[in-house]
Design a protein around this motif. Structure first.
Motif, mmCIF file in Angstrom:
data_model
loop_
_atom_site.group_PDB
_atom_site.id
_atom_site.type_symbol
_atom_site.label_atom_id
_atom_site.label_comp_id
_atom_site.label_asym_id
_atom_site.label_seq_id
_atom_site.Cartn_x
_atom_site.Cartn_y
_atom_site.Cartn_z
ATOM 1 N N PRO A 1 1.196 14.047 -3.299
ATOM 2 C CA PRO A 1 2.624 13.744 -3.500
ATOM 3 C C PRO A 1 3.278 13.307 -2.190
ATOM 4 C CG PRO A 1 2.245 16.114 -3.559
ATOM 5 C CD PRO A 1 0.897 15.481 -3.501
ATOM 6 N N VAL A 2 3.759 12.096 -2.161
ATOM 7 C CA VAL A 2 4.344 11.548 -0.943
ATOM 8 C C VAL A 2 5.771 11.086 -1.203
ATOM 9 C CG1 VAL A 2 2.087 10.745 -0.136
ATOM 10 C CG2 VAL A 2 3.578 9.160 -1.372
ATOM 11 N N PHE A 3 6.502 10.877 -0.126
ATOM 12 C CA PHE A 3 7.777 10.177 -0.216
ATOM 13 C C PHE A 3 7.595 8.800 0.412
ATOM 14 C CE2 PHE A 3 8.106 12.478 3.855
ATOM 15 C CZ PHE A 3 8.457 11.454 4.713
ATOM 16 N N PHE A 4 8.370 7.849 -0.075
ATOM 17 C CA PHE A 4 8.304 6.477 0.432
ATOM 18 C C PHE A 4 9.711 5.908 0.470
ATOM 19 C CE2 PHE A 4 8.494 1.994 -0.944
ATOM 20 C CZ PHE A 4 7.962 1.386 0.187
ATOM 21 N N ALA A 5 10.010 5.163 1.514
ATOM 22 C CA ALA A 5 11.318 4.513 1.610
ATOM 23 C C ALA A 5 11.201 3.259 2.452
ATOM 24 C CB ALA A 5 12.359 5.453 2.221
ATOM 25 N N ARG A 6 12.110 2.324 2.195
ATOM 26 C CA ARG A 6 12.239 1.136 3.042
ATOM 27 C C ARG A 6 13.680 1.047 3.501
ATOM 28 N NH1 ARG A 6 11.388 -4.781 0.609
ATOM 29 N NH2 ARG A 6 13.593 -4.472 0.065
ATOM 30 N N LEU A 7 13.889 0.838 4.796
ATOM 31 C CA LEU A 7 15.223 0.797 5.381
ATOM 32 C C LEU A 7 15.439 -0.526 6.091
ATOM 33 C CD1 LEU A 7 13.894 3.833 5.863
ATOM 34 C CD2 LEU A 7 16.060 4.259 6.997
ATOM 35 N N ASP A 8 16.699 -0.973 6.107
ATOM 36 C CA ASP A 8 17.024 -2.107 6.958
ATOM 37 C C ASP A 8 17.588 -1.597 8.277
ATOM 38 O OD1 ASP A 8 19.713 -1.414 6.568
ATOM 39 O OD2 ASP A 8 20.070 -2.992 5.099
ATOM 40 N N ARG A 9 17.944 -2.517 9.167
ATOM 41 C CA ARG A 9 18.362 -2.105 10.511
ATOM 42 C C ARG A 9 19.698 -1.362 10.520
ATOM 43 N NH1 ARG A 9 17.590 -7.350 14.238
ATOM 44 N NH2 ARG A 9 18.351 -8.373 12.347
ATOM 45 N N ARG B 1 13.301 3.571 -2.460
ATOM 46 C CA ARG B 1 13.138 5.009 -2.233
ATOM 47 C C ARG B 1 12.407 5.640 -3.400
ATOM 48 N NH1 ARG B 1 19.062 7.135 -1.789
ATOM 49 N NH2 ARG B 1 19.490 5.019 -1.153
ATOM 50 N N HIS B 2 11.570 6.578 -3.070
ATOM 51 C CA HIS B 2 10.974 7.445 -4.084
ATOM 52 C C HIS B 2 10.360 8.631 -3.382
ATOM 53 C CE1 HIS B 2 9.132 9.068 -7.590
ATOM 54 N NE2 HIS B 2 7.964 9.078 -6.988
ATOM 55 N N SER B 3 10.448 9.792 -4.013
ATOM 56 C CA SER B 3 9.845 10.984 -3.440
ATOM 57 C C SER B 3 9.208 11.830 -4.520
ATOM 58 C CB SER B 3 10.893 11.829 -2.684
ATOM 59 O OG SER B 3 10.273 12.970 -2.104
ATOM 60 N N ALA B 4 7.877 11.974 -4.421
ATOM 61 C CA ALA B 4 7.170 12.935 -5.246
ATOM 62 C C ALA B 4 7.020 14.250 -4.494
ATOM 63 C CB ALA B 4 5.793 12.393 -5.627
ATOM 64 N N VAL C 1 0.836 -1.210 0.000
ATOM 65 C CA VAL C 1 0.000 0.000 0.000
ATOM 66 C C VAL C 1 0.867 1.255 0.000
ATOM 67 C CG1 VAL C 1 -1.630 1.359 1.379
ATOM 68 C CG2 VAL C 1 -1.994 -1.095 1.068
ATOM 69 N N ALA C 2 1.871 1.294 0.872
ATOM 70 C CA ALA C 2 2.733 2.473 0.959
ATOM 71 C C ALA C 2 3.468 2.705 -0.352
ATOM 72 C CB ALA C 2 3.718 2.315 2.116
ATOM 73 N N HIS C 3 3.977 1.630 -0.950
ATOM 74 C CA HIS C 3 4.682 1.756 -2.230
ATOM 75 C C HIS C 3 3.737 2.260 -3.311
ATOM 76 C CE1 HIS C 3 7.990 -0.154 -4.963
ATOM 77 N NE2 HIS C 3 7.597 1.020 -5.401
ATOM 78 N N ARG C 4 2.523 1.717 -3.353
ATOM 79 C CA ARG C 4 1.571 2.136 -4.384
ATOM 80 C C ARG C 4 1.200 3.604 -4.238
ATOM 81 N NH1 ARG C 4 0.158 2.151 -9.446
ATOM 82 N NH2 ARG C 4 -1.972 1.532 -9.949
ATOM 83 N N LEU C 5 1.115 4.095 -3.021
ATOM 84 C CA LEU C 5 0.808 5.517 -2.816
ATOM 85 C C LEU C 5 1.851 6.409 -3.472
ATOM 86 C CD1 LEU C 5 -0.412 5.546 0.903
ATOM 87 C CD2 LEU C 5 -1.800 6.005 -1.121
ATOM 88 N N SER C 6 3.081 5.913 -3.559
ATOM 89 C CA SER C 6 4.154 6.725 -4.154
ATOM 90 C C SER C 6 4.101 6.743 -5.666
ATOM 91 C CB SER C 6 5.519 6.221 -3.683
ATOM 92 O OG SER C 6 5.881 5.010 -4.333
ATOM 93 N N THR C 7 3.221 5.931 -6.277
ATOM 94 C CA THR C 7 3.135 5.872 -7.733
ATOM 95 C C THR C 7 1.936 6.628 -8.291
ATOM 96 O OG1 THR C 7 1.755 3.875 -7.849
ATOM 97 C CG2 THR C 7 4.136 3.549 -7.622
#
Length: 468
Positions: free
Chosen positions: A318-326, A333-336, A302-308
């Motif tokens: 327009p949102v930013f989205f990212a996934r991080l490891d520990r 990463r993507h930022s609109a 869902v979070a990834h799709r919001l960024s598209t």
């Protein structure tokens, strides 16, 4: 390519001034007729390679092509020019805007040169004199990451094709798993079977027997995505190949990585069809958990799709989205939005994405302000990717999502927060190496273009003071 460049009218003017048909013009540029038609109708952005061909073969001054101000390229140029190799030159914002708007090719060339320099410098520092290839070309993953970044993480042809298929299959009104399984069998004669309990693969397609083997331990959202991914591989390869080829990557590896990313894109767009998803996001005020429940999807999907949601004429927030490891590595990463992620080094430690690991399964909210004064609503949560039984690996990630505060009321996560009180905003930056804040107690390294004052008789939180 400096961004999502729509210059259909200008392309048409050039073609008509040369008294060429679309077919002849496309042949001169070495592109397909359908691609040219989409460019002229502003349905597709123009790639950097096509711009170069236009300039070379028709003697067109690229600076004459109008382009909207691109915040992402501005941010990338600002970060690149903060490198000490450009000292003492310090362009102002007006100069940067003139470059981005009037010389997009030059801006991209400068960024490419700086990226090559950084890669060479990092190789030199780490390899300790070993003989290596100093070509400085970007890795396949870096090229593909930039491709998706610069098309706003939205691929119109695949998105609309996936949406049309979802409509035919009744997704999400019908059970998504049943709809996908039935389509795969009816259209392609493919049967789905469970792989053995000790198989490591999530998905394995046997072309000879027309069997799709899936791990029995996949959660339903992941299972649906893997089936949709197989549909993409069977139905969309020609379209995907054309898009990947038109991107003109430097290597076959990059082209193949891009094709894999485009299959993933189609799969996500199929299980979360654009207009239905966009309307749900608005109705549910971007509540990730409620949207996930409505579509039978995961929070990350869902979070990834919001960024598209960047379809022309029907854009989402327009949102930013990212996934991080520990370790703090940003794996997606993507930022609109105006918030940009560091291309080199770690992300700001004050960003709430890092705190998500301290509160598993909880959604953490943060009001943040970057050094340029832009304010954001940031949310983050921790996810576990584990599958299988006791003792099986369980990778942990944090996903982060957010928007500029002017859109915050469209998000349920803004409820109860004082958006008007400056004191509620935490100062964050892109990365320590380019952050302008001089008194941050979490600073890891000094900013690049600053002098350090060290007082042997006085010690503060940092062992130095920063002066411009």
């Amino acid at each position: 390519m400096t961004g999502k460049l729509f210059i259909g009218r200008r392309f048409r003017e050039v073609r008509e001034s040369k008294k060429l048909t679309q077919k002849a013009f496309a042949e001169r540029l070495g592109i397909s007729l359908s691609y040219l038609n989409q460019i002229e109708n502003n349905q597709r952005p123009v790639s950097a390679s096509v711009l170069v061909l236009l300039a070379e073969r028709f003697q067109i001054d690229l600076s004459s092509l109008s382009v909207n101000d691109n915040d992402r390229v501005m941010s990338m140029l600002t970060e690149a020019l903060a490198d000490p190799i450009f000292a003492p030159y310090a362009p102002n914002m007006q100069e940067l805007k003139l470059v981005v708007q009037n010389a997009p090719g030059f801006a991209q060339a400068l960024l490419n040169a700086h990226q090559a320099y950084r890669r060479n410098s990092e190789q030199l520092a780490s390899l300790d004199g070993q003989i290596v290839n100093w070509a400085g070309e970007p890795t396949a993953y870096e090229e593909v990451r930039d491709f998706f970044h610069l098309v706003d993480n939205y691929v119109h042809e695949l998105d609309t094709a996936a949406e049309a298929l979802a409509e035919r299959l009744g997704i999400p009104d019908n059970n998504t798993t049943t709809a996908l399984v039935n389509h795969l069998e009816a259209r392609h004669g493919v049967q789905i079977r469970q792989s053995g309990p000790h198989e490591n693969s999530l998905r394995q397609f046997d072309r000879a027997s027309r069997t799709l083997w899936l791990s029995p331990y996949l959660p339903t959202p992941t299972r649906n995505f893997q089936i949709a991914l197989q549909i993409a591989a069977l139905e969309e390869e020609e379209r995907i190949g054309q898009i990947a080829d038109q991107a003109a990557f430097r290597s076959a590896d990059a082209r193949n990585v891009c094709a894999a990313g485009l299959r993933n894109y189609f799969a996500g767009a199929l299980i979360l069809p654009y207009q239905r998803f966009l309307q749900s996001a608005r109705d549910l005020r971007h509540d990730l958990e409620l949207i996930a429940t409505r579509f039978g999807a995961s929070l990350e999907q869902v979070a990834h799709r919001l960024s598209t949601l960047q379809r022309p004429g029907s854009k989402g927030v327009p949102v930013f989205f990212a996934r991080l490891d520990r370790a703090g590595n940003i794996t997606k990463r993507h930022s609109a939005a105006k918030l940009q992620f560091a291309r080199y080094g770690a992300a700001c430690p004050l960003w709430n994405a890092h705190q998500a690991f301290e509160a598993p399964s909880q959604i953490i909210r943060q009001l943040a302000e970057t050094p340029d004064g832009v304010r954001f609503l940031c949310i983050a949560t921790e996810l576990s990717k584990g599958r299988g039984g006791f003792g099986s690996p369980r990778p942990r990630y944090a996903i982060a999502l957010g928007c500029e505060v002017s859109y915050a009321k469209d998000f349920v996560y803004a409820d109860g927060l004082d958006l008007t009180n400056k004191g509620t905003y935490e100062p964050i930056g892109i990365s320590c190496r380019i952050c302008e804040r001089t008194s941050c107690p979490q600073r890891a390294i000094p900013p690049l273009k600053s002098r350090l004052n060290i007082d042997r008789d006085c010690r503060h939180i940092l062992p130095y003071r920063i002066s411009s």
